[in-house]
Design an enzyme around this catalytic site. Structure first.
Site, short mmCIF file in Angstrom:
data_model
loop_
_atom_site.label_atom_id
_atom_site.label_comp_id
_atom_site.label_asym_id
_atom_site.label_seq_id
_atom_site.Cartn_x
_atom_site.Cartn_y
_atom_site.Cartn_z
N SER A 7 6.25 21.83 -40.97
CA SER A 7 6.66 23.00 -40.20
C SER A 7 6.98 24.12 -41.17
O SER A 7 7.38 23.86 -42.31
CB SER A 7 7.89 22.69 -39.33
OG SER A 7 8.38 23.87 -38.72
N ASN A 8 6.83 25.36 -40.71
CA ASN A 8 7.24 26.51 -41.49
C ASN A 8 8.41 27.23 -40.82
O ASN A 8 8.72 28.38 -41.17
CB ASN A 8 6.06 27.49 -41.68
CG ASN A 8 4.97 26.89 -42.54
OD1 ASN A 8 5.24 26.13 -43.46
ND2 ASN A 8 3.72 27.20 -42.22
N ASP A 68 7.72 17.28 -33.14
CA ASP A 68 7.12 18.04 -32.05
C ASP A 68 8.12 17.98 -30.92
O ASP A 68 8.53 16.89 -30.48
CB ASP A 68 5.76 17.47 -31.62
CG ASP A 68 4.93 18.55 -30.93
OD1 ASP A 68 4.73 19.62 -31.52
OD2 ASP A 68 4.48 18.32 -29.79
N PHE A 163 17.89 29.10 -31.12
CA PHE A 163 16.61 29.78 -30.99
C PHE A 163 15.88 29.23 -29.78
O PHE A 163 16.35 28.30 -29.12
CB PHE A 163 15.77 29.62 -32.26
CG PHE A 163 15.49 28.19 -32.65
CD1 PHE A 163 14.32 27.56 -32.27
CD2 PHE A 163 16.41 27.46 -33.42
CE1 PHE A 163 14.05 26.24 -32.64
CE2 PHE A 163 16.15 26.15 -33.80
CZ PHE A 163 14.97 25.54 -33.40
N LYS A 186 26.00 21.02 -31.98
CA LYS A 186 24.58 20.89 -31.64
C LYS A 186 23.94 19.76 -32.45
O LYS A 186 23.21 18.93 -31.90
CB LYS A 186 23.86 22.21 -31.92
CG LYS A 186 22.37 22.17 -31.61
CD LYS A 186 21.71 23.51 -31.87
CE LYS A 186 20.21 23.45 -31.60
NZ LYS A 186 19.53 24.75 -31.86
N ARG A 192 17.07 16.63 -31.07
CA ARG A 192 16.60 16.38 -32.44
C ARG A 192 17.59 15.49 -33.18
O ARG A 192 17.20 14.66 -34.00
CB ARG A 192 16.39 17.71 -33.16
CG ARG A 192 15.47 17.61 -34.35
CD ARG A 192 15.00 18.98 -34.83
NE ARG A 192 14.02 19.55 -33.91
CZ ARG A 192 14.18 20.69 -33.27
NH1 ARG A 192 15.27 21.39 -33.42
NH2 ARG A 192 13.23 21.13 -32.46
#
Length: 210
Positions: A7-8, A68, A163, A186, A192
């Site tokens: 990922s970037n 993902d 985000f 979080k 995640r």
């Protein structure tokens, strides 16, 4: 051990670095190594995560991990799902800067989601995450971990942290939207975080890390 993140996304990198802080790995973004983002043509999170992990591993010649993730809304049949990051068309007047582009895309995605849920009483939804790690591009035994964080879609944005859809997903157990939560909270409760907890256990048991 170096583990290349497929990922970037700078915010995702920071989040995962915190979640894997106790594991003896150096998590680095593929962009810092000049690795382009992989195609994500599949309709499930696990297939896309595996494709991204294998792509990064092939490019770096070593181990890689991919996430993902996205938002799945019950009333929309699981949409936006794997296209969560690009649910809405990119605004025509979006800036060229990467972070500005992401912010513009997030805002467009949130507007579209609220439009599609207008008048819908069932607001149940969940953030879901699939993490896949491979030792090398041809690894026949990828490590796969899953996480799910249930909540409800609000009628309007609340909070300015995080985000993506964070300002819209309200977590009843915590009484706040994801965007209103401190980073530590979080990281302790998120989709995640739950996938990362499974992955840490797999890295310990299968790769003997930690």
């Amino acid at each position: 051990m170096r583990l290349v993140l497929a990922s970037n996304n700078a915010k995702k990198l920071r989040e995962l670095q915190a979640l894997f802080a106790a594991v003896p790995v150096e998590l680095v973004a593929q962009g810092s190594l000049g690795i382009a983002e992989a195609e994500e043509p599949h309709i499930t999170f696990v297939e896309n995560a595996l494709a991204k992990a294998r792509h990064a591993a092939a490019a770096c010649g070593g181990a890689a991990i991919a996430d993902d993730s996205g938002l799945c809304v019950d009333a929309l049949g699981g949409a936006p799902g794997v296209v969560s990051a690009h649910y809405a068309p990119m605004p025509a007047d979006a800036a060229d800067d990467r972070e500005a582009l992401r912010a513009a895309q997030d805002a467009a995605n949130n507007r579209l989601l609220l439009q599609r849920l207008e008048g819908v009483a069932d607001r149940r939804a969940a953030f879901v995450s699939t993490l896949v790690a491979v030792r090398h591009a041809a690894d026949p035994e990828p490590l796969i971990a899953f996480g799910r964080w249930d909540g409800q879609i609000l009628q309007a944005l609340q909070g300015d942290g995080g985000f993506g859809y964070d300002p819209l997903l309200f977590i009843p157990d915590l009484g706040l939207t994801v965007a209103q939560l401190p980073a530590a909270t979080k990281n302790a409760h998120s989709h995640r975080a739950r996938a990362a907890a499974q992955m840490r256990a797999l890295l310990h048991a299968q790769w003997h890390l930690g």
